[in-house]
Scaffold this motif. Structure first.
Motif, short mmCIF file in Angstrom:
data_model
loop_
_atom_site.label_atom_id
_atom_site.label_comp_id
_atom_site.label_asym_id
_atom_site.label_seq_id
_atom_site.Cartn_x
_atom_site.Cartn_y
_atom_site.Cartn_z
N GLY A 272 9.66 2.95 -3.19
CA GLY A 272 8.85 4.20 -2.92
C GLY A 272 9.33 5.15 -2.01
O GLY A 272 9.79 4.75 -0.82
N THR A 273 9.14 6.46 -2.33
CA THR A 273 9.72 7.51 -1.55
C THR A 273 8.50 8.71 -1.56
O THR A 273 7.60 8.80 -2.36
N ASP A 274 8.45 9.51 -0.52
CA ASP A 274 7.82 10.68 -0.34
C ASP A 274 8.51 11.92 -1.17
O ASP A 274 9.59 11.59 -2.00
N GLU A 275 7.86 13.00 -1.25
CA GLU A 275 8.35 14.17 -2.08
C GLU A 275 9.68 14.57 -1.68
O GLU A 275 10.49 15.04 -2.50
N ASP A 276 9.96 14.29 -0.25
CA ASP A 276 11.44 14.70 0.13
C ASP A 276 12.54 13.73 0.00
O ASP A 276 13.69 13.87 0.63
N GLY A 277 12.00 12.56 -0.70
CA GLY A 277 13.13 11.55 -0.71
C GLY A 277 13.41 10.45 0.50
O GLY A 277 14.49 9.88 0.47
N ARG A 278 12.61 10.39 1.13
CA ARG A 278 12.40 9.61 2.28
C ARG A 278 11.74 8.18 1.96
O ARG A 278 10.62 8.37 1.38
N LEU A 279 12.40 7.08 2.12
CA LEU A 279 11.78 5.86 1.53
C LEU A 279 10.52 5.64 2.58
O LEU A 279 10.54 5.66 3.63
N VAL A 280 9.66 5.24 1.74
CA VAL A 280 8.31 4.96 2.51
C VAL A 280 8.09 3.46 2.33
O VAL A 280 7.09 2.90 2.80
N SER A 281 8.67 2.91 1.07
CA SER A 281 8.26 1.31 0.99
C SER A 281 9.53 0.80 0.20
O SER A 281 10.12 1.51 -0.73
N THR B 94 16.38 3.51 7.02
CA THR B 94 15.08 3.50 7.55
C THR B 94 13.72 3.32 6.68
O THR B 94 13.94 3.95 5.78
N CYS B 95 12.97 2.52 7.06
CA CYS B 95 11.84 2.32 6.35
C CYS B 95 10.81 1.72 6.98
O CYS B 95 10.92 0.55 7.46
N ASP B 96 9.54 2.14 7.03
CA ASP B 96 8.53 1.60 8.05
C ASP B 96 7.82 0.51 7.33
O ASP B 96 7.22 -0.42 7.91
N ALA C 55 5.24 9.17 -3.61
CA ALA C 55 5.20 10.08 -4.45
C ALA C 55 6.09 9.84 -5.68
O ALA C 55 5.97 10.09 -6.78
N HIS C 56 7.13 8.92 -5.35
CA HIS C 56 8.08 8.61 -6.52
C HIS C 56 8.28 6.87 -6.28
O HIS C 56 8.42 6.35 -5.20
N THR C 57 8.58 6.19 -7.36
CA THR C 57 8.69 4.87 -7.29
C THR C 57 9.55 4.62 -8.43
O THR C 57 9.60 5.05 -9.58
N ILE C 58 10.28 3.20 -8.15
CA ILE C 58 11.09 2.71 -9.16
C ILE C 58 10.74 1.06 -9.08
O ILE C 58 10.55 0.57 -8.03
N ASP C 59 10.89 0.21 -10.11
CA ASP C 59 10.61 -1.22 -10.15
C ASP C 59 11.69 -1.62 -11.30
O ASP C 59 11.38 -1.38 -12.38
N GLN D 96 0.88 -1.23 0.13
CA GLN D 96 -0.03 -0.06 0.14
C GLN D 96 0.75 1.28 -0.03
O GLN D 96 0.53 2.34 -0.71
N ALA D 97 2.08 1.24 0.67
CA ALA D 97 2.92 2.44 0.78
C ALA D 97 3.40 2.68 -0.52
O ALA D 97 3.57 3.81 -0.91
N TYR D 98 3.77 1.63 -1.26
CA TYR D 98 4.24 1.74 -2.64
C TYR D 98 3.41 2.44 -3.60
O TYR D 98 3.66 3.37 -4.34
#
Length: 736
Positions: A287-296, A327-329, A168-172, A162-164
């Motif tokens: 996956g990251t948020d707009e600030d470049g922090r990993l979310v997934s 770090t990534c939740d 805001a930004h993703t790569i696969d 879901q976080a992916y």
């Protein structure tokens, strides 16, 4: 004393033995009455043996016997447990049946009076097969047999899927690494001898205690009836961690013929029957948020394993470092295997982490590029304060300092991020970087230290020096505790009859062995004090606890001091001996890992399609380096091996019949002197006293992790081509 000797750059104490040729490696042992064995190896990768014709071979000069599945003694299986120290790589016993599982499998063994006669006769053994279609590679294996998931190696937290989707930004991206083969200079070899029901093995092993236990299980002996000796090893890289069929076959043949048997595995068959790093296919979704922090983070690995055994499956744990490095939740790591007709894979320097960090650190670079962010800043932004995979604090983590020091030394702030923008004449310069990471491990260990009446000290432990400098750092630990100078310390390793020590693998030999050595040294000093305080001793009016020891001298606090040798001589004692047992690290309290960063420069000349790795700066955080010289050497060697992984190494198989086609040193490419870049290694000095009293973590593996990704990232910066399948060969860089 500790400031003088621990951390000092001392030359190896075993160096003179090696330089003069007095160091005996396994195949250097020529025992009385010794005969030689040579294997007959399968020419198919899958099927059954229908007939073995040995008639012509038996008539060859010097032939004593020829063993195969219809003519071989009954042996026993070992439970193959690392925890119980009786692990093997290939669980199938030699010549156990008539099945062929991979090309190059031992199908017969000729024993003759000389090596030449054994080899000549082996070529005359005629083997008939009923061949079946073979599975040659990972793609074929997945298509024909599917995959097997390994839950014990997996890890999930949060809701990564879901976080992916919400990121805001993703790569696969999918990354592929080929089979690599260890290829140490010293080939696998065994000299086996029996005497009154006792077995002695001079064996190329990275674990004499484990090997002893395996041979005891296989031959139905008590462990004290088996002795394994490996005083010197011409490296192993993981391929010599656990016994292979040739060693068992040599011991069985020696018992059958009643004479010592030497067996050396030919280089060609070291590509088939003594392990390899398996092929991997890894899918990374970040996956990251707009600030470049990993979310997934999702890291899925499929690796090849053999068809030899359906239970003891080898899993290349590529996602192990991914679990906690950043770090990534929301994170998931999965591992699956698929079966191909190849020999059993095994650990190879930084198993799991070397291919896994190639994928992870390449993906991190790709994400940074998509974000328009400096790759170093992206990693800094995702620093993990704790090991989120275990919910534990780091015992020590100075990766940000490693980033800073290496980047400064490399000149990273001068990097122009535009693809192909940095040039020098005809060459385009590419700069890339990657984190490196390896777990810090420490096991239980026993050791013995003696203070001797001639003023020397002696230490022994059933670990081994595989070329990494263990003899020297053990001597340094003895010197640190006892005050005896290095040139008066004798160290003996590589004998299973010594106090039980660790395998030389996983970067845990130093961290495991030295605390036991130090404690044994302290116990020897306590014994010395007891001797001195006896009625006939040098300090008869003192209690042992009132005596102090420093720099080889006993003192009573009243002005009287005496060298330990004189204390022993006064009572006509040969030595004061101490034995110790130490346990592993407290893994329920802290997370132990080592960290670092690689910065790499490549130069690409598109006119002649030439790629060079020209410069590497690496900063490594492994706690305290016991010996700056040998530690730096370990990292340098790992860097060169990482360049080999990035640029050259791949074992190739014929897709039609699964036979290796470049199983020789002419066609299996490794870095040579001309490929050596300028290497600058920075050893951070942050002792990790939560890990052990010396503050030292292992250093053998970490240098290779991340290095192939740093090369690939530099190649992308120079050429704009994102190479996701290793090695990076010229055809992948040429414009189509």
């Amino acid at each position: 004393m500790s400031e003088k000797i621990i951390g000092a750059a001392k030359p190896r104490i075993d160096g003179p033995l090696k330089l003069t040729g007095r160091a005996k490696y396994s195949s250097d042992n020529n025992l009385d009455g010794m005969v030689h064995a040579y294997g007959v190896f399968s020419t198919i990768a899958r099927g059954e043996i229908t007939n073995i014709d040995t008639r012509v071979a038996k008539q060859s000069p010097g032939v004593i016997d020829i063993f195969h599945h219809n003519h071989f003694p009954a042996l026993y299986h070992t439970p193959s447990s690392m925890a119980q120290e009786n692990k093997v790589d290939e669980v199938r016993l030699p010549f156990e049946d008539n099945h062929v599982y991979y090309a190059g499998q031992f199908v017969a063994l000729v024993v003759a009076d000389t090596f030449e006669n054994a080899r000549a006769a082996a070529y005359k053994v005629k083997v008939d097969y009923r061949e079946s279609p073979a599975i040659a590679n990972l793609d074929q294996a997945v298509e024909r047999g599917g995959t097997q998931m390994h839950e014990k190696a997996n890890h999930t937290r949060g809701n990564p899927e879901q976080a992916y989707q919400d990121a805001a930004h993703t790569i696969d991206a999918t990354y592929v690494t080929p089979v690599e083969t260890h290829n140490p200079m010293e080939m696998h070899a065994t000299v086996a001898a029996w005497n009154d029901g006792r077995l002695t093995m001079y064996d190329t092993t990275q674990g004499v205690v484990n090997a002893r236990n395996v041979f005891a299980k296989v031959f139905g002996l008590a462990p004290d009836r088996v002795e394994v000796l490996t005083p010197f090893l011409g490296s192993g890289f993981g391929g010599k961690l656990w016994p292979w069929p040739h060693a068992i076959a040599a011991a069985a043949a020696a018992r059958e013929v009643g004479r010592p048997v030497q067996l050396v595995v030919p280089r060609q068959e070291m590509f088939t029957t003594t392990g390899h790093r398996p092929e991997t296919r890894q899918r990374l979704r970040l996956g990251t948020d707009e600030d470049g922090r990993l979310v997934s983070v999702r890291h899925e690995t499929i690796s090849t394993t053999s068809t030899v055994d359906q239970v003891g499956t080898y899993v290349e744990s590529c996602g192990k470092m991914t679990q906690g490095l950043y770090t990534c939740d929301n994170l998931s790591v999965t591992h699956a295997t698929t079966r191909a007709n190849r020999g059993t894979p095994t650990s190879m320097r930084a198993p799991g982490a070397a291919p896994g960090m190639f994928a992870l650190e390449s993906a991190m670079d790709e994400m940074a590029h998509q974000l328009g962010m400096d790759p170093l800043e992206f990693r800094r932004r995702n620093y993990a304060d704790t090991d989120e995979s275990k919910g534990l604090p780091w015992s020590s983590n100075h990766i940000r300092d490693a980033y800073d020091q290496a980047a400064d030394r490399f000149g990273w702030d001068q990097r122009n991020p535009k693809i192909g923008s940095m040039r020098d004449g005809n060459e385009i310069i590419g700069w890339g970087m990657a984190s490196c990471n390896w777990e810090a491990l420490r096991r239980a260990c026993d050791a013995r230290v003696s203070l001797r009446a001639d003023g020397t000290a002696f230490a022994s432990c059933a670990t081994q020096d595989i070329g990494t400098g263990t003899y020297t750092i053990v001597a340094q630990a003895v010197s640190d505790v006892t005050g005896v100078p290095l040139d008066k310390i004798e160290v003996e390793l590589g004998d299973s009859s010594y106090p039980s020590g660790p395998i030389s693998g996983g970067s845990w030999a130093t961290a495991t062995t030295l605390p036991a050595i130090a404690e044994a040294g302290r116990k020897a000093i306590e014994v010395l004090k007891t001797y001195a305080a006896m009625e006939s001793g040098s300090f008869p009016d003192a209690k042992p606890e009132d005596l102090s020891y420093e720099d080889g001298q006993l003192s009573n606090g009243a002005g009287k001091s005496m060298p330990f040798a004189e204390v022993l001589k006064a009572r006509q004692l040969a030595s004061a001996d101490g034995e110790a047992h130490t346990e592993g690290a407290p893994t329920d309290t802290y997370a132990f890992r080592s960290f670092g960063a690689h910065f790499v420069e490549v130069r690409w000349d598109p006119g002649i399609s030439n790629l060079r790795v020209t410069r590497v700066v690496s900063a490594i955080d492994v706690g305290r380096a016991i010996n700056e010289l040998t530690s730096r050497n370990q990292v340098e060697g790992a860097i060169v091996m990482g360049i080999g992984m990035a640029r050259f190494e791949q074992t190739e198989y014929d897709h039609r019949d699964a036979r290796p086609v470049n199983n020789n040193y002419a066609e299996y490419l490794v870095p040579v002197h001309a490929d050596q870049p300028e290497i600058d290694v920075i050893l951070l000095d942050y002792p990790d006293f939560k890990f052990n009293e010396f503050g030292a973590r292992g250093i053998g593996e970490i240098g290779i992790t991340g290095l192939p990704a740093a090369v690939a990232n530099a190649v992308h910066h120079a050429t704009g081509k994102r190479i996701r399948d290793l090695p990076i060969t010229m055809d992948k860089l040429m414009d189509s």
